[in-house]
Scaffold this active site. Structure first.
Site: not given
Ligand code: 5MM
Length: 342
Positions: A229, A187
């Site tokens: 991703k 990602e």
């Molecule tokens: C669910 O959030 C994941 C962990 O984020 P933090 O470490 O900032 O708490 C994050 O990696 C998430 O899987 C990705 O950003 C994709 O989430 P979104 O909301 O952007 O689809």
């Protein structure tokens, strides 16, 4: 010590190929519920729920026990805390998911730290001791993992230094995952923050993907056993949103230039987009008619799937089913636009 999930005689590559393919096919996508503890606590507090381990558990149980979730969800990315927890009746979350045919994933990065000699850019941490942690996660039932690199668009950003450091970490992570029979979800997120146009996001995303695949290849990562991703290629969050047809055209162009066809699937993050807009972008990207694409295109959304559910539930036992309905509504909307690409 690598943990095998394979039949005797099978190659470790067969396992990661199979799991990567299952994650992105069958008109299903990935549910990202791996918020770090500080992020999860802030989101619970915002809806008036006390940020405790039990409440984080209850929230994840509400989501992951939603009826028929497996019809639209191929895999769920858990926080390591959740992987070590059980539901209220004592069932490990990994067992709950496996019994429903949902692959278990785990976030293995440990967050970002400031990158020296840059103006506030970051590199994602978590490589120290990662091999040992992966062996433990595999033993606990994890079949795939996730590592998120964060890149910012701005004047002279992202810098080559930030792109190289993050791509190198992603490649080290991916290589270690495959050595443990775990599929790495790679990602590299170019954040939406800013007032830049879609062309700047395209330039940044192109540079990031180019370097990520250069480093993955140099590290010997088997691309057929990975899932990418990425972000949709979109303008910054402080300017008007772009129409789905434009986002789809630019995103496809960027992916086509930099993502090798051996990668089985691309599972987009939602990046803070309004849930309906994320779905519209995903729909516009799908192949039409007899068109063929080199990779399956699906979702690996976090906020765009769970934000409405968190609001609907708000920590109340009497709203448990409302939260689940809100999640399933978004899952069905996204799974419903998916089309086979190969
Ligand atoms: C669910 O959030 C994941 C962990 O984020 P933090 O470490 O900032 O708490 C994050 O990696 C998430 O899987 C990705 O950003 C994709 O989430 P979104 O909301 O952007 O689809």
């Amino acid at each position: 010590m690598p943990v095998s999930i394979l039949a005797p005689g099978a190659d470790v590559r067969d396992g990661v190929h199979d799991v990567a393919g299952r994650l992105v096919s069958g008109r299903r996508g990935i549910l990202a519920v791996d918020e770090s503890i500080p992020t999860m606590n802030a989101r619970l507090a915002a809806v008036g729920v006390e940020p405790t381990a039990d409440n984080r558990r209850d929230y994840r149980e509400m989501l992951l026990s939603a009826p028929s979730l497996e019809h639209g969800v191929s895999g769920a990315i858990l926080n390591p805390e959740t992987l070590g927890q059980t539901t209220a009746d004592g069932t490990p979350f990994a067992d709950l998911l496996a019994a429903r045919g949902i692959l278990v994933g785990v976030k293995v990065d440990t967050g970002t730290s400031l990158l020296p000699r840059t103006a506030g850019e970051t590199v994602t941490e978590g490589l120290d001791g990662l091999g040992e942690r992966l062996a433990g996660y595999a033993a606990a039932g994890a079949r795939f993992a996730k590592w998120r690199a964060v890149l910012r668009v701005g004047p002279r950003r992202p810098t080559a230094r930030a792109v190289t450091a993050n791509a190198h970490a992603l490649a080290r992570y991916a290589s270690l995952c495959q050595a443990h029979g775990i599929v790495p979800v790679v990602e590299p997120e170019v954040l939406m923050d800013g007032d830049h146009g879609v062309a700047r996001c395209a330039l940044a995303t192109s540079g990031v993907l180019r370097e990520v695949f250069r480093q993955l290849t140099a590290a010997g990562v088997d691309l057929a056993g990975t899932v990418l991703k990425p972000n949709f290629v979109v303008p910054g969050s402080r300017v008007p949103a772009a129409p789905p047809a434009e986002v789809a055209a630019v995103t496809r162009e960027v992916l086509g230039a930099h993502v090798p066809p051996t990668v089985p699937g691309v599972a987009f993050l939602s990046g803070g987009l309004p849930p309906e807009l994320a779905t519209a972008y995903l729909a516009a990207l799908q192949p039409s008619g007899a068109e063929r694409l080199p990779w399956q295109l699906t979702f690996s959304f976090g906020r765009a799937l769970v934000d409405p559910a968190l609001t609907a539930w708000a920590g109340r036992r009497d709203r448990w089913a409302d939260g689940q309905r809100a999640l399933l509504h978004r899952v069905e909307a996204n799974a419903g636009v998916l089309r086979p690409a190969l």
